[in-house]
Scaffold this motif. Structure first.
Motif, PDB file in Angstrom:
ATOM      1  N   LEU A 305      14.700  -8.500   5.182  1.00 46.70           N
ATOM      2  CA  LEU A 305      15.957  -7.826   4.856  1.00 46.70           C
ATOM      3  C   LEU A 305      16.256  -6.674   5.814  1.00 46.70           C
ATOM      4  O   LEU A 305      17.157  -5.867   5.580  1.00 46.70           O
ATOM      5  CB  LEU A 305      15.915  -7.311   3.409  1.00 46.70           C
ATOM      6  N   GLU A 306      15.454  -6.576   6.895  1.00 42.55           N
ATOM      7  CA  GLU A 306      15.644  -5.558   7.921  1.00 42.55           C
ATOM      8  C   GLU A 306      15.553  -4.124   7.417  1.00 42.55           C
ATOM      9  O   GLU A 306      16.410  -3.278   7.691  1.00 42.55           O
ATOM     10  CB  GLU A 306      16.958  -5.802   8.687  1.00 42.55           C
ATOM     11  N   MET A 307      14.494  -3.872   6.653  1.00 43.21           N
ATOM     12  CA  MET A 307      14.195  -2.506   6.217  1.00 43.21           C
ATOM     13  C   MET A 307      12.738  -2.198   6.621  1.00 43.21           C
ATOM     14  O   MET A 307      11.932  -3.109   6.765  1.00 43.21           O
ATOM     15  CB  MET A 307      14.341  -2.374   4.702  1.00 43.21           C
ATOM     16  N   THR A 308      12.407  -0.893   6.787  1.00 44.07           N
ATOM     17  CA  THR A 308      11.034  -0.495   7.120  1.00 44.07           C
ATOM     18  C   THR A 308      10.334  -0.011   5.857  1.00 44.07           C
ATOM     19  O   THR A 308      10.812   0.919   5.201  1.00 44.07           O
ATOM     20  CB  THR A 308      11.053   0.651   8.152  1.00 44.07           C
ATOM     21  N   THR A 309       9.230  -0.663   5.537  1.00 42.89           N
ATOM     22  CA  THR A 309       8.522  -0.285   4.321  1.00 42.89           C
ATOM     23  C   THR A 309       7.105   0.170   4.634  1.00 42.89           C
ATOM     24  O   THR A 309       6.399  -0.482   5.388  1.00 42.89           O
ATOM     25  CB  THR A 309       8.491  -1.477   3.339  1.00 42.89           C
ATOM     26  N   GLU A 310       6.709   1.312   4.060  1.00 43.49           N
ATOM     27  CA  GLU A 310       5.321   1.758   4.105  1.00 43.49           C
ATOM     28  C   GLU A 310       4.762   1.649   2.704  1.00 43.49           C
ATOM     29  O   GLU A 310       5.352   2.196   1.763  1.00 43.49           O
ATOM     30  CB  GLU A 310       5.238   3.249   4.516  1.00 43.49           C
ATOM     31  N   CYS A 311       3.660   0.930   2.536  1.00 40.01           N
ATOM     32  CA  CYS A 311       3.051   0.846   1.217  1.00 40.01           C
ATOM     33  C   CYS A 311       1.856   1.770   1.132  1.00 40.01           C
ATOM     34  O   CYS A 311       1.010   1.787   2.023  1.00 40.01           O
ATOM     35  CB  CYS A 311       2.624  -0.584   0.906  1.00 40.01           C
ATOM     36  N   ALA A 312       1.794   2.561   0.049  1.00 41.81           N
ATOM     37  CA  ALA A 312       0.666   3.448  -0.188  1.00 41.81           C
ATOM     38  C   ALA A 312      -0.114   2.894  -1.354  1.00 41.81           C
ATOM     39  O   ALA A 312       0.395   2.802  -2.468  1.00 41.81           O
ATOM     40  CB  ALA A 312       1.169   4.848  -0.509  1.00 41.81           C
ATOM     41  N   ILE A 313      -1.362   2.487  -1.081  1.00 40.37           N
ATOM     42  CA  ILE A 313      -2.214   2.005  -2.159  1.00 40.37           C
ATOM     43  C   ILE A 313      -2.925   3.204  -2.756  1.00 40.37           C
ATOM     44  O   ILE A 313      -3.578   3.965  -2.035  1.00 40.37           O
ATOM     45  CB  ILE A 313      -3.187   0.936  -1.639  1.00 40.37           C
ATOM     46  N   THR A 314      -2.736   3.423  -4.055  1.00 46.04           N
ATOM     47  CA  THR A 314      -3.239   4.656  -4.681  1.00 46.04           C
ATOM     48  C   THR A 314      -4.136   4.326  -5.871  1.00 46.04           C
ATOM     49  O   THR A 314      -4.177   3.194  -6.334  1.00 46.04           O
ATOM     50  CB  THR A 314      -2.060   5.529  -5.171  1.00 46.04           C
ATOM     51  N   ASN A 315      -4.825   5.339  -6.350  1.00 44.35           N
ATOM     52  CA  ASN A 315      -5.707   5.163  -7.502  1.00 44.35           C
ATOM     53  C   ASN A 315      -4.883   5.073  -8.780  1.00 44.35           C
ATOM     54  O   ASN A 315      -4.192   6.013  -9.157  1.00 44.35           O
ATOM     55  CB  ASN A 315      -6.686   6.340  -7.574  1.00 44.35           C
ATOM     56  N   GLY A 316      -4.971   3.930  -9.452  1.00 41.96           N
ATOM     57  CA  GLY A 316      -4.153   3.734 -10.652  1.00 41.96           C
ATOM     58  C   GLY A 316      -4.985   3.480 -11.879  1.00 41.96           C
ATOM     59  O   GLY A 316      -4.486   2.975 -12.883  1.00 41.96           O
TER      60      GLY A 316
END
Lengths: 492, 492
Positions: A305-316
């Motif tokens: 979809l032409e977007m920049t995504t950063e994923c943050a894997i966190t303690n859940g």
């Protein structure tokens, strides 16, 4: 058949029309069947309920849900929507094509599906899963329906958490930090699906959250950000219908989740997004491997979809912060912006904001923006712009007055706080609809406690709902306390 | 909260109650949430819809579906039914335990589930299937709820077809044959699930089908048999709720099917049952292997419930008889009992009746009972006992007046008539709810035809529904005609 439409003051969920039984017999329709209303070249679908007396022959009762229709309408039997065949196909675990997903999305948008069919749709997606192709198609179909916002700015930041972690009210802290750095962040949020409170539910305690696109643009031009409910604007409107169907069963299939999140971001004109993926025991995603897979799927679909995504894997694996439920969380947000919130909430908001600054290439320091009071000032500007009280204080916000204490049943250490159960207890207590309902946690994971010490307090606005929450608490171990010598989680 | 209940003339499907918005706010409930009404120690669950004006504050509007409730009622928030967790568990493809199935059956019976949840239940059962254990438990839970009939007789015969074959109106022919031999056969039938007409729909053309258990007993004592709708009596009442949820999606999962059939038989006091399992292209069961497996499952579950079941595996690749839809099928039943029906229908009824005679150990000849007019006489006794006209003739029954011919598009032989499409065309034309809707087949499989010759006629009671059926006909090949030289079914 021609009937005279007349408004009738009933607020139903479905687009219900009331027919006199004689007219229904002549038309050949029965309760719950669909009819088409045609007027001035416009066609609306209504779901039939029958009456003997309330509506006279020759008249059609139009409930609020259908909007204002009056005068003579041409009424005929509506054909069964094609998407019903595709839902069945998905229940047969056959991959759907783009045009089939498009048809389902269109029928949901136009409210052609009855609740039974919508229940089957979310069940099929949940139990059989979506392929990457299906997820991409679904996301762009959902983004293409409804309104979109376009911005003159080259960079529009956004943030999302996949949820599942109780508390975790990062957004209302992160948005003013980012806006204070001069990066536009027009944040639209969902209401809770399976949790005790969504960002929109929490913000509603402090200000309005329902705005038109024009109003949102104005709020963002003035303050740099906003904290509104996505369902109130027509951005990816199908999402809210799907969430309504997922809620009673607490379903949230992965592909649907990605489509929900990214279709909203695309429609809102976002270019750079940070996505919080909490994982661990009791979170939506249980393992690190699963979290990584989901992050990759998010990246792949957002590339598409032409977007920049950063994923943050966190303690859940445990709640973030100490407050669960709209009022409690609003109080904690105010405290954190004032430099006084729980450390885990504060640090997580700072880290995610910095990730966003890095992604968009802006030289800003989240901690400084928070500690200097700049973020708090921006937050209160947003409150004012959203018709809230910019001078609001924690003491102004009252939790539900019916309470139930949760005590430790032994000496030991808090080894686990179960997010799902915390959310469920808060939901049974009335959250998120009852704003004051929820929980306050008095002990966190790793803290020591003694027998009968207060671990948490459940609050509710009605005694019935409190009783419902207590009934659950008596059956389950929401907060796990173990003697330091006990090495086992459980023995089977 | 105490409210004064007042009947309101709306026929809704759900147990809807109308609340004034002010009362709802005080109670803390929202549209579609469940409330409990308590009065004289009795608790009823209602689903909330909201109104501003129709119902004043302090009053509760009770729709027809909830029955007669008036006077002061104590209203409180109802807890979420536990079965929702078990439905989700089944969506996760985890086998359900007996107590969990019992809870689901109980909640469906007491109408605690919203349509979304019911849609998820049938979807879960369909897509993940039921184990043999689950099927046994479900069957006995369903049989244990509602009323039962017990008989003084040692032998109570019964018959069922799993359906899926268009036409196939065996029951109204078989029941009078068996009753004429002195074997009691108190037959309760369902309405159509995915077909154009169920036995109850067809019989309703000729007589009443809704009777109390006392009335059924009287009809059977007088005539030896009955042909009534099972949903009208409280035998396995949960079944009709489930069928209502399966219908829009045309779902009919195997385990649910077995539970539906055998729970009704058990409640009706049946001891010996013949089950017709048609198989073949376009039938519910496609292969002989599948049909055998289903037959074994039926035998196993009925053993568990201490009933004797004979399964007859039959040819289900094409319609039986030439008539599809309530009126058409009723006409063909009358013709067959008069010695004049289509040969396949006649022979199948005879063969199944003989199988039942063999199973119960009675020395009787089905063909003789049919040809002597004994079965016809018994059928007309049953009609009279069920408030029908015992002198009814075929000419008294009129098909829908709006018609559409289906012509052959080439010279050749009819090589296949697709049951599913025949049923679907008839359903789009309005069957079974519109009695006169349906199809008359003019050519059978194996018969030769020439271009433009009439193969079938579709009938409907409304032009809209006819148009809906025609739209489908234009897209599909309901009747396959091939030149005798064409060896292929299709080329891909």
């Amino acid at each position: 058949m021609e009937l005279v439409a007349e408004s009738i003051d009933i607020g139903t969920r479905a687009p219900t029309v009331l027919l006199n039984e004689a007219d229904a017999a002549e038309l050949g329709v029965h309760a719950l069947e669909r009819i088409q209303l045609r007027r001035d070249g416009k066609t609306t679908i209504g779901i039939v309920e029958l009456t003997d007396e309330l509506i006279p022959e020759g008249t059609l009762g139009v409930t609020r849900r259908l909007g204002h229709i009056d005068g003579t309408v041409t009424v005929s039997v509506a054909p069964q929507p094609n998407s019903v065949y595709y839902i069945r196909k998905k229940l047969d675990d056959i991959e759907l094509e783009r045009r089939e997903l498009e048809c389902i999305v269109r029928d949901i948008y136009e409210e052609r599906l009855a609740d039974i069919e919508l229940g089957a749709y979310v069940s099929a997606m949940y139990t059989n899963g979506l392929s990457m192709e299906e997820t991409m198609h679904l996301t762009s179909c959902m983004a293409n329906i409804g309104e979109t916002i376009s911005w003159d700015d080259e960079i529009i930041a956004d943030k999302h958490s996949i949820g599942g972690v109780a508390g975790n009210r990062i957004t209302p802290i992160l948005v003013p930090i980012v806006a204070a750095a001069g990066v536009k962040i027009p944040k639209t949020s969902s209401r809770a699906v399976t949790s005790a409170s969504g960002t929109a539910d929490t913000m509603e305690v402090l200000c309005d959250v329902e705005f038109s696109i024009g109003e949102i643009r104005e709020i963002v031009e003035t303050t740099g950000g906003c904290l509104v409910w996505g369902g109130a604007v027509n951005l990816s409107p199908v999402d809210d219908q799907i969430i309504r169907a997922e809620t009673p069963l607490s379903l949230d299939p992965v592909g649907q989740l990605i489509a929900s999140v990214l279709s909203k971001k695309k429609s809102a004109g976002s270019t750079h997004i940070v996505i919080d993926i909490p994982y661990g025991e009791g979170a939506k995603v249980e393992s690190l491997a699963e979290a990584r897979e989901l992050a990759e799927d998010f990246n792949r679909v957002s590339d598409h979809l032409e977007m920049t995504t950063e994923c943050a894997i966190t303690n859940g694996s445990a709640p973030v912060g100490t407050a669960i439920g709209p009022v409690f969380e609003a109080r904690e947000v105010l405290a954190t912006l004032d430099g006084d919130g729980p450390n885990d909430l504060r640090l997580k908001a700072i880290r995610l904001a910095d990730l966003l600054f890095e992604s968009v290439g802006v030289d800003a320091d989240a901690e400084e923006l928070l500690d200097s009071g700049a973020a708090d000032a921006t937050f209160r500007e947003i409150l004012a712009a959203q018709n809230g009280d910019p001078g609001v204080e924690i003491a102004d916000l009252s939790p539900g007055r019916h309470t139930q204490p949760v005590h430790a049943d032994r000496d030991g250490v808090v080894t686990h706080i179960n997010n799902r159960l915390v959310n469920e207890v808060a939901r049974r207590a009335g959250a998120p609809k009852d704003h004051g309902a929820g929980l306050k946690l008095h002990r966190g994971v790793g803290e020591t406690t003694t027998t009968d010490e207060l671990l948490a307090t459940v609050h509710a606005e009605s005694t019935d709902k409190l009783a419902d929450a207590v009934a659950l608490l008596e059956r389950v171990e929401m907060i796990r306390v173990r003697h330091p010598d006990e090495a086992l989680v459980e023995r089977i």
